[in-house]
Motif scaffolding. Structure first.
Motif, PDB file in Angstrom:
ATOM      1  N   GLY A  80      32.452  49.200  30.092  1.00 26.09           N
ATOM      2  CA  GLY A  80      33.417  48.929  31.146  1.00 26.09           C
ATOM      3  C   GLY A  80      34.717  49.688  30.979  1.00 26.09           C
ATOM      4  O   GLY A  80      35.642  49.537  31.786  1.00 26.09           O
ATOM      5  N   LEU A  81      34.806  50.534  29.954  1.00 28.80           N
ATOM      6  CA  LEU A  81      36.018  51.325  29.712  1.00 28.80           C
ATOM      7  C   LEU A  81      36.040  52.565  30.604  1.00 28.80           C
ATOM      8  O   LEU A  81      34.987  53.100  30.979  1.00 28.80           O
ATOM      9  N   PRO A  82      37.236  53.051  30.945  1.00 22.06           N
ATOM     10  CA  PRO A  82      37.330  54.249  31.791  1.00 22.06           C
ATOM     11  C   PRO A  82      36.896  55.501  31.050  1.00 22.06           C
ATOM     12  O   PRO A  82      36.743  55.510  29.828  1.00 22.06           O
ATOM     13  N   THR A 111      42.612  44.706  28.872  1.00 21.35           N
ATOM     14  CA  THR A 111      43.128  45.188  30.149  1.00 21.35           C
ATOM     15  C   THR A 111      42.669  46.614  30.465  1.00 21.35           C
ATOM     16  O   THR A 111      42.721  47.031  31.621  1.00 21.35           O
ATOM     17  N   LEU A 112      42.202  47.338  29.453  1.00 19.37           N
ATOM     18  CA  LEU A 112      41.678  48.682  29.697  1.00 19.37           C
ATOM     19  C   LEU A 112      40.339  48.649  30.410  1.00 19.37           C
ATOM     20  O   LEU A 112      40.039  49.494  31.251  1.00 19.37           O
ATOM     21  N   ALA A 113      39.505  47.664  30.067  1.00 23.43           N
ATOM     22  CA  ALA A 113      38.172  47.574  30.665  1.00 23.43           C
ATOM     23  C   ALA A 113      38.295  47.264  32.158  1.00 23.43           C
ATOM     24  O   ALA A 113      39.082  46.412  32.570  1.00 23.43           O
ATOM     25  N   THR A 114      37.513  47.972  32.946  1.00 27.80           N
ATOM     26  CA  THR A 114      37.565  47.795  34.398  1.00 27.80           C
ATOM     27  C   THR A 114      36.492  46.845  34.905  1.00 27.80           C
ATOM     28  O   THR A 114      36.508  46.482  36.084  1.00 27.80           O
ATOM     29  N   ARG A 115      35.573  46.455  34.050  1.00 31.68           N
ATOM     30  CA  ARG A 115      34.516  45.498  34.421  1.00 31.68           C
ATOM     31  C   ARG A 115      33.957  44.895  33.148  1.00 31.68           C
ATOM     32  O   ARG A 115      34.135  45.468  32.064  1.00 31.68           O
ATOM     33  N   GLU A 122      29.339  53.659  32.947  1.00 35.27           N
ATOM     34  CA  GLU A 122      30.425  54.560  33.315  1.00 35.27           C
ATOM     35  C   GLU A 122      30.735  55.422  32.105  1.00 35.27           C
ATOM     36  O   GLU A 122      31.188  54.924  31.076  1.00 35.27           O
ATOM     37  N   SER A 124      32.163  57.402  29.268  1.00 33.35           N
ATOM     38  CA  SER A 124      33.487  57.147  28.706  1.00 33.35           C
ATOM     39  C   SER A 124      33.724  57.901  27.405  1.00 33.35           C
ATOM     40  O   SER A 124      33.181  57.543  26.355  1.00 33.35           O
TER      41      SER A 124
END
Length: 278
Positions: A80-82, A111-115, A122, A124
């Motif tokens: 889930g990380l960018p 807070t870095l993880a987007t999901r 994704e 990364s």
């Protein structure tokens, strides 16, 4: 005026082909093909009992607990990380991305993880920076020591390094023939894309890991498409495609300058034209 595009092609179907000043025995950037080495080190360390694939990140790193992100999520790009660390520069994007920066980011992993982890893939580079840091902590050794012990030495592959001899380094040619300065990739981004190798050593990695499978099943860092295991790599001035079919066909293409997408397409075309290995 266009910059010259040196090309090196190695495969099971023909002798090595080089053009434009490329060479099979000069060190070149392999970009994200480094992730194959990092992922293989992970699975080998797990097999040796040093760590577990399902270890949460905070087992080895000072990360915020409770995110549910495991080492395997990092390796599979399902954390889930960018894709990139926040705030990377354009000219030399990873020059300032050091170990201290990694630890600052770990303190805000939630807070870095987007999901949530495990939901979808994704790609990364940031995740592989964290994974490489975890491997070094678990092993109590530097990244190059880790991959040498668990991957390179068991495979009898030597021409892979983060710091090649300048006399054997092959950089991309600029518009007026001089070498272009490569990105700075020796810091925290190293496990995601900072290794250099000779094309013949990169081909040995491909064959010994994905065809001969000397270290077991291919690591979760490999991409798959049906019977194809593959990975590519790209920096500003270099691109690589490495692919192996279940029937034994394989190809590695490295190009300096030129679009990475063209390198990928060229690799697929070589595999389509080749006959299954006997």
């Amino acid at each position: 005026m266009r910059r010259r595009t040196p090309i090196c092609v190695l495969s099971d179907a023909a002798s090595p082909e080089v053009s434009g000043g490329h060479a099979v025995d000069r060190f070149v950037e392999i970009g994200s093909f480094t992730k194959v080495v990092t992922g293989t080190a992970l699975t080998r360390m797990a097999a040796a009992g040093v760590l577990s694939l399902d270890d949460p990140v905070e087992r080895w790193l000072p990360a915020v607990p409770g995110t549910g992100i495991t080492l395997l999520h990092l390796a599979r790009h399902t954390s889930g990380l960018p894709r990139l660390p926040p705030g990377v520069a354009r000219r030399d994007p990873y020059a300032a991305f050091d170990r201290a920066a990694v630890h600052r980011l770990l303190s805000r992993l939630d807070t870095l993880a987007t999901r949530p982890p495990g939901q979808e893939e994704e790609y990364s580079n940031l995740g592989y920076a964290f994974l490489g840091e975890a491997l070094t902590v678990a092993a109590g050794a530097g990244y190059e020591e880790v991959v040498t012990e668990y991957v390179l030495r068991p495979l009898d592959v030597a021409e892979v390094t983060a710091s090649p001899d300048p006399d054997r380094l092959l950089a991309a040619p600029g518009l007026f023939g001089g070498p272009r300065r490569p990105w700075t990739m020796r810091g925290a981004i190293l496990p995601a894309g900072g290794l250099w190798a000779t094309p013949r050593a990169a081909a040995d990695l491909l064959v010994r890991l994905a065809v001969e499978r000397r270290l077991g099943d291919p690591a979760p860092s490999w991409q798959t498409a049906g019977p194809l295991h593959w990975h590519n790599g790209a920096t500003r001035d270099a691109s690589l495609f490495a692919g192996a079919m279940d029937d034994g066909r394989w190809v590695l293409i490295h190009r300096l300058n030129g679009a990475p997408e063209e390198t990928d397409r060229a690799g697929i075309e070589v595999l389509k034209r080749s006959r299954p290995a006997s």
